[in-house]
Design a protein around this motif. Structure first.
Motif, PDB file in Angstrom:
ATOM      1  N   UNK A  45       0.819  -1.210   0.000  1.00  0.00           N
ATOM      2  CA  UNK A  45       0.000   0.000   0.000  1.00  0.00           C
ATOM      3  C   UNK A  45       0.857   1.266   0.000  1.00  0.00           C
ATOM      4  N   UNK A  46       1.924   1.269   0.765  1.00  0.00           N
ATOM      5  CA  UNK A  46       2.817   2.433   0.818  1.00  0.00           C
ATOM      6  C   UNK A  46       3.459   2.688  -0.540  1.00  0.00           C
ATOM      7  N   UNK A  47       3.870   1.630  -1.214  1.00  0.00           N
ATOM      8  CA  UNK A  47       4.496   1.785  -2.533  1.00  0.00           C
ATOM      9  C   UNK A  47       3.489   2.250  -3.577  1.00  0.00           C
ATOM     10  N   UNK A  48       2.285   1.685  -3.547  1.00  0.00           N
ATOM     11  CA  UNK A  48       1.242   2.112  -4.486  1.00  0.00           C
ATOM     12  C   UNK A  48       0.895   3.572  -4.238  1.00  0.00           C
ATOM     13  N   UNK A  49       0.791   3.964  -2.966  1.00  0.00           N
ATOM     14  CA  UNK A  49       0.509   5.368  -2.642  1.00  0.00           C
ATOM     15  C   UNK A  49       1.610   6.276  -3.180  1.00  0.00           C
ATOM     16  N   UNK A  50       2.863   5.869  -3.028  1.00  0.00           N
ATOM     17  CA  UNK A  50       3.985   6.667  -3.534  1.00  0.00           C
ATOM     18  C   UNK A  50       3.868   6.850  -5.049  1.00  0.00           C
ATOM     19  N   UNK A  51       3.554   5.778  -5.748  1.00  0.00           N
ATOM     20  CA  UNK A  51       3.417   5.842  -7.203  1.00  0.00           C
ATOM     21  C   UNK A  51       2.266   6.773  -7.585  1.00  0.00           C
ATOM     22  N   UNK A  52       1.131   6.644  -6.914  1.00  0.00           N
ATOM     23  CA  UNK A  52      -0.032   7.471  -7.253  1.00  0.00           C
ATOM     24  C   UNK A  52       0.230   8.953  -7.015  1.00  0.00           C
ATOM     25  N   UNK A  53       0.992   9.292  -5.988  1.00  0.00           N
ATOM     26  CA  UNK A  53       1.291  10.694  -5.678  1.00  0.00           C
ATOM     27  C   UNK A  53       2.312  11.269  -6.655  1.00  0.00           C
ATOM     28  N   UNK A  54       3.300  10.465  -7.043  1.00  0.00           N
ATOM     29  CA  UNK A  54       4.423  10.980  -7.820  1.00  0.00           C
ATOM     30  C   UNK A  54       4.319  10.785  -9.325  1.00  0.00           C
ATOM     31  N   UNK A  55       3.512   9.849  -9.791  1.00  0.00           N
ATOM     32  CA  UNK A  55       3.397   9.577 -11.222  1.00  0.00           C
ATOM     33  C   UNK A  55       2.101  10.191 -11.718  1.00  0.00           C
ATOM     34  N   UNK A  56       2.148  11.452 -11.978  1.00  0.00           N
ATOM     35  CA  UNK A  56       0.937  12.184 -12.359  1.00  0.00           C
ATOM     36  C   UNK A  56       0.709  12.223 -13.866  1.00  0.00           C
ATOM     37  N   UNK A  57       1.720  11.887 -14.642  1.00  0.00           N
ATOM     38  CA  UNK A  57       1.614  11.909 -16.102  1.00  0.00           C
ATOM     39  C   UNK A  57       2.171  10.597 -16.635  1.00  0.00           C
ATOM     40  N   UNK A  58       1.300   9.768 -17.190  1.00  0.00           N
ATOM     41  CA  UNK A  58       1.676   8.416 -17.641  1.00  0.00           C
ATOM     42  C   UNK A  58       2.566   8.423 -18.879  1.00  0.00           C
ATOM     43  N   UNK A  59       2.668   9.561 -19.554  1.00  0.00           N
ATOM     44  CA  UNK A  59       3.488   9.605 -20.769  1.00  0.00           C
ATOM     45  C   UNK A  59       4.971   9.579 -20.417  1.00  0.00           C
ATOM     46  N   UNK A  60       5.802   8.955 -21.249  1.00  0.00           N
ATOM     47  CA  UNK A  60       7.242   8.992 -21.005  1.00  0.00           C
ATOM     48  C   UNK A  60       7.737  10.431 -20.956  1.00  0.00           C
ATOM     49  N   UNK A  61       8.768  10.688 -20.165  1.00  0.00           N
ATOM     50  CA  UNK A  61       9.299  12.043 -19.984  1.00  0.00           C
ATOM     51  C   UNK A  61       9.904  12.578 -21.273  1.00  0.00           C
ATOM     52  N   UNK A  62      10.437  11.717 -22.099  1.00  0.00           N
ATOM     53  CA  UNK A  62      11.096  12.147 -23.337  1.00  0.00           C
ATOM     54  C   UNK A  62      10.460  11.534 -24.540  1.00  0.00           C
TER      55      UNK A  62
END
Length: 62
Positions: A45-62
């Protein structure tokens, strides 16, 4: 055999790659090439929460 990605009592990592994409990963398995630990080891749950908070844009960065 239980799927290691679904084990509720296991420890996990939140991984990140060079494209700023995240993945939930069992801590008992080696981190794959091209990925690094962004959070954990911790409960699922802690890891999923971290991902949900920090991964706001599913597109690759580049």
């Amino acid at each position: 055999m239980t799927n290691p990605f679904d084990a509720p009592d296991a420890e996990y990592y939140a991984l990140i790659n060079d494209q700023d994409q995240y993945s939930l990963w069992p801590a008992a398995m080696d981190v794959p090439a091209g990925w690094s630990v962004a959070h954990g080891p911790a409960d699922r749950e802690s890891c999923v929460d971290h991902i949900e908070v920090n991964w706001t844009d599913m597109r690759p960065a580049r």
